[in-house]
Design a protein around this motif. Structure first.
Motif, PDB file in Angstrom:
ATOM      1  N   PHE A 143       0.830  -1.200   0.000  1.00 30.82           N
ATOM      2  CA  PHE A 143       0.000   0.000   0.000  1.00 30.82           C
ATOM      3  C   PHE A 143       0.869   1.257   0.000  1.00 30.82           C
ATOM      4  CE2 PHE A 143      -2.052   3.345   2.603  1.00 30.82           C
ATOM      5  CZ  PHE A 143      -3.032   3.704   1.698  1.00 30.82           C
ATOM      6  N   LEU A 144       1.900   1.273   0.840  1.00 28.84           N
ATOM      7  CA  LEU A 144       2.778   2.439   0.898  1.00 28.84           C
ATOM      8  C   LEU A 144       3.528   2.642  -0.414  1.00 28.84           C
ATOM      9  CD1 LEU A 144       4.190   2.063   4.526  1.00 28.84           C
ATOM     10  CD2 LEU A 144       2.537   3.750   3.711  1.00 28.84           C
ATOM     11  N   MET A 145       3.922   1.553  -1.058  1.00 24.25           N
ATOM     12  CA  MET A 145       4.596   1.669  -2.352  1.00 24.25           C
ATOM     13  C   MET A 145       3.651   2.239  -3.402  1.00 24.25           C
ATOM     14  SD  MET A 145       7.257   1.391  -4.209  1.00 24.25           S
ATOM     15  CE  MET A 145       8.432   0.425  -3.274  1.00 24.25           C
ATOM     16  N   ALA A 146       2.405   1.798  -3.384  1.00 27.44           N
ATOM     17  CA  ALA A 146       1.425   2.324  -4.337  1.00 27.44           C
ATOM     18  C   ALA A 146       1.226   3.825  -4.133  1.00 27.44           C
ATOM     19  CB  ALA A 146       0.092   1.588  -4.180  1.00 27.44           C
ATOM     20  N   ILE A 147       1.168   4.262  -2.879  1.00 27.84           N
ATOM     21  CA  ILE A 147       1.039   5.693  -2.587  1.00 27.84           C
ATOM     22  C   ILE A 147       2.270   6.448  -3.065  1.00 27.84           C
ATOM     23  CG2 ILE A 147       0.906   7.414  -0.745  1.00 27.84           C
ATOM     24  CD1 ILE A 147      -1.722   6.061  -1.222  1.00 27.84           C
ATOM     25  N   ALA A 148       3.450   5.886  -2.806  1.00 22.25           N
ATOM     26  CA  ALA A 148       4.697   6.542  -3.216  1.00 22.25           C
ATOM     27  C   ALA A 148       4.782   6.681  -4.727  1.00 22.25           C
ATOM     28  CB  ALA A 148       5.895   5.753  -2.694  1.00 22.25           C
ATOM     29  N   LEU A 149       4.384   5.633  -5.444  1.00 22.03           N
ATOM     30  CA  LEU A 149       4.430   5.684  -6.904  1.00 22.03           C
ATOM     31  C   LEU A 149       3.512   6.777  -7.439  1.00 22.03           C
ATOM     32  CD1 LEU A 149       4.454   1.868  -7.762  1.00 22.03           C
ATOM     33  CD2 LEU A 149       6.310   3.501  -8.155  1.00 22.03           C
ATOM     34  N   LYS A 150       2.424   6.997  -6.754  1.00 19.99           N
ATOM     35  CA  LYS A 150       1.475   8.023  -7.200  1.00 19.99           C
ATOM     36  C   LYS A 150       1.916   9.411  -6.766  1.00 19.99           C
ATOM     37  CE  LYS A 150      -3.377   9.423  -6.851  1.00 19.99           C
ATOM     38  NZ  LYS A 150      -4.714   9.112  -6.294  1.00 19.99           N
ATOM     39  N   LYS A 151       2.319   9.545  -5.509  1.00 18.45           N
ATOM     40  CA  LYS A 151       2.590  10.878  -4.952  1.00 18.45           C
ATOM     41  C   LYS A 151       3.994  11.382  -5.280  1.00 18.45           C
ATOM     42  CE  LYS A 151      -1.422  11.155  -2.794  1.00 18.45           C
ATOM     43  NZ  LYS A 151      -2.431  12.204  -3.045  1.00 18.45           N
ATOM     44  N   VAL A 152       5.004  10.571  -4.988  1.00 25.07           N
ATOM     45  CA  VAL A 152       6.382  11.023  -5.205  1.00 25.07           C
ATOM     46  C   VAL A 152       6.637  11.265  -6.685  1.00 25.07           C
ATOM     47  CG1 VAL A 152       8.824  10.458  -4.914  1.00 25.07           C
ATOM     48  CG2 VAL A 152       7.189   9.846  -3.130  1.00 25.07           C
ATOM     49  N   ALA A 153       6.112  10.382  -7.531  1.00 32.25           N
ATOM     50  CA  ALA A 153       6.313  10.533  -8.970  1.00 32.25           C
ATOM     51  C   ALA A 153       5.624  11.779  -9.520  1.00 32.25           C
ATOM     52  CB  ALA A 153       5.805   9.295  -9.701  1.00 32.25           C
ATOM     53  N   SER A 154       4.642  12.297  -8.781  1.00 30.12           N
ATOM     54  CA  SER A 154       3.924  13.491  -9.238  1.00 30.12           C
ATOM     55  C   SER A 154       4.708  14.770  -8.990  1.00 30.12           C
ATOM     56  CB  SER A 154       2.565  13.591  -8.526  1.00 30.12           C
ATOM     57  OG  SER A 154       1.729  12.510  -8.863  1.00 30.12           O
ATOM     58  N   LEU A 155       5.665  14.738  -8.075  1.00 27.94           N
ATOM     59  CA  LEU A 155       6.403  15.958  -7.729  1.00 27.94           C
ATOM     60  C   LEU A 155       7.150  16.553  -8.925  1.00 27.94           C
ATOM     61  CD1 LEU A 155       7.734  14.980  -4.191  1.00 27.94           C
ATOM     62  CD2 LEU A 155       6.203  16.890  -4.706  1.00 27.94           C
ATOM     63  N   PRO A 156       7.996  15.777  -9.620  1.00 31.09           N
ATOM     64  CA  PRO A 156       8.695  16.378 -10.765  1.00 31.09           C
ATOM     65  C   PRO A 156       7.755  16.772 -11.891  1.00 31.09           C
ATOM     66  CG  PRO A 156       9.107  14.014 -10.682  1.00 31.09           C
ATOM     67  CD  PRO A 156       8.432  14.387  -9.392  1.00 31.09           C
ATOM     68  N   PHE A 157       6.658  16.035 -12.065  1.00 27.19           N
ATOM     69  CA  PHE A 157       5.710  16.364 -13.125  1.00 27.19           C
ATOM     70  C   PHE A 157       5.051  17.710 -12.865  1.00 27.19           C
ATOM     71  CE2 PHE A 157       1.491  15.800 -15.280  1.00 27.19           C
ATOM     72  CZ  PHE A 157       1.987  15.801 -16.573  1.00 27.19           C
ATOM     73  N   ALA A 158       4.588  17.919 -11.620  1.00 31.30           N
ATOM     74  CA  ALA A 158       3.981  19.202 -11.265  1.00 31.30           C
ATOM     75  C   ALA A 158       4.990  20.332 -11.421  1.00 31.30           C
ATOM     76  CB  ALA A 158       3.462  19.152  -9.829  1.00 31.30           C
ATOM     77  N   TYR A 159       6.230  20.051 -11.082  1.00 32.52           N
ATOM     78  CA  TYR A 159       7.279  21.080 -11.170  1.00 32.52           C
ATOM     79  C   TYR A 159       7.533  21.496 -12.619  1.00 32.52           C
ATOM     80  CZ  TYR A 159      11.921  23.195 -10.921  1.00 32.52           C
ATOM     81  OH  TYR A 159      12.989  24.042 -11.060  1.00 32.52           O
ATOM     82  N   ILE A 160       7.654  20.507 -13.519  1.00 34.67           N
ATOM     83  CA  ILE A 160       8.017  20.868 -14.892  1.00 34.67           C
ATOM     84  C   ILE A 160       6.862  21.533 -15.638  1.00 34.67           C
ATOM     85  CG2 ILE A 160       9.744  19.026 -15.021  1.00 34.67           C
ATOM     86  CD1 ILE A 160       7.817  17.586 -16.977  1.00 34.67           C
ATOM     87  N   ILE A 161       5.628  21.258 -15.244  1.00 30.91           N
ATOM     88  CA  ILE A 161       4.509  21.929 -15.913  1.00 30.91           C
ATOM     89  C   ILE A 161       4.613  23.436 -15.721  1.00 30.91           C
ATOM     90  CG2 ILE A 161       2.012  22.319 -15.850  1.00 30.91           C
ATOM     91  CD1 ILE A 161       1.618  19.356 -15.452  1.00 30.91           C
ATOM     92  N   ASP A 162       4.841  23.867 -14.467  1.00 38.60           N
ATOM     93  CA  ASP A 162       4.965  25.306 -14.249  1.00 38.60           C
ATOM     94  C   ASP A 162       6.293  25.845 -14.759  1.00 38.60           C
ATOM     95  OD1 ASP A 162       2.480  25.573 -13.270  1.00 38.60           O
ATOM     96  OD2 ASP A 162       3.039  26.350 -11.304  1.00 38.60           O
ATOM     97  N   LYS A 163       7.340  25.078 -14.693  1.00 37.75           N
ATOM     98  CA  LYS A 163       8.623  25.519 -15.260  1.00 37.75           C
ATOM     99  C   LYS A 163       8.465  25.739 -16.768  1.00 37.75           C
ATOM    100  CE  LYS A 163      13.564  24.326 -15.320  1.00 37.75           C
ATOM    101  NZ  LYS A 163      13.998  25.564 -14.627  1.00 37.75           N
TER     102      LYS A 163
END
Length: 240
Positions: A143-163
């Motif tokens: 369960f924690l891995m599934a959350i990490a794959l969703k949440k942690v992986a979203s950090l760089p994506f959110a960053y590059i959209i605004d960049k």
């Protein structure tokens, strides 16, 4: 969910029950009467899920082309979290009816949604088999891995959209490089590349709602971090 006869309306009702069980405010009648929760057949609508406060303390709505699946079940709770936040500050002066920052508001919705997708809660509402082990090490790690794959992986994506967006705004990227620059950022920050060859004949970032609709993504970057701070604080309160 389909086996148990879930409909789009039932998904929202289950979410309301969850908030009520936490001692939060039930959804007002206007919410049920005026929200759009099923994609209409007679007109085109923007299906990206959003929550709306019409600033009179009772007219609060969600617009979502809901489908009966787990992904939308989580989204329902996220959007209902926004509505719950609106309800909590509905009696304050208008200037105070906002989150501390855009990421704060998103984090509130995500914090409530975090508890919904735990194996324990899904078992309690009958969406996991009652025989399923929820307290063993393997289940917790998965369960924690599934959350990490969703949440942690979203950090760089959110960053590059605004960049990316701001590089367009300040003119540092020439229009002849709009697509190549997008994929440069994705490779540099996410470590991914397109599955097929792309060129400037394509405009891949334009397929992303937040780019096409001019919605900042720094709020989601901040929300990913803040929501776990909120969740940790709530867990400490429960343990006291």
């Amino acid at each position: 969910m389909r086996t148990q006869g879930y409909t789009q309306l039932k998904m929202f009702q289950k979410s309301d029950e969850f908030f009520n069980s936490l001692g939060l405010i039930p959804m007002p009648e206007e919410f049920w009467a005026k929200s759009l929760i099923v994609k209409p057949k007679d007109r085109e609508v923007v299906c990206h899920a959003t929550a709306w406060d019409f600033c009179n303390g009772k007219d609060l709505r969600i617009k979502q082309c809901t489908e009966v699946n787990m992904r939308d079940f989580i989204t329902v709770h996220h959007e209902m979290g926004h509505i719950q936040y609106y309800l909590q500050y509905k009696d304050l002066p208008h200037i105070y009816r906002e989150g501390a920052n855009p990421g704060f508001h998103e984090a509130v919705g995500d914090t409530l949604a975090l508890s919904v997708q735990t194996p324990k809660h899904l078992k309690e509402i009958g969406l996991l088999d009652q025989a399923t082990q929820i307290d063993d090490y393997e289940t917790s790690i998965n369960f924690l891995m599934a959350i990490a794959l969703k949440k942690v992986a979203s950090l760089p994506f959110a960053y590059i959209i605004d960049k990316y967006r701001w590089a367009i705004f300040d003119g540092s990227v020439d229009p002849s490089q709009y697509n190549s620059y997008w994929w440069k950022l994705r490779k540099e920050y996410q470590g991914i590349k397109p599955p097929v060859e792309r060129s400037e004949e394509n405009f891949d970032p334009g397929t992303i709602y937040h780019v096409a609709s001019h919605v900042d993504c720094s709020r989601y970057f901040a929300a990913i971090i803040i929501q776990f701070q909120f969740h940790r604080s709530l867990c400490k309160e429960v343990d006291q």
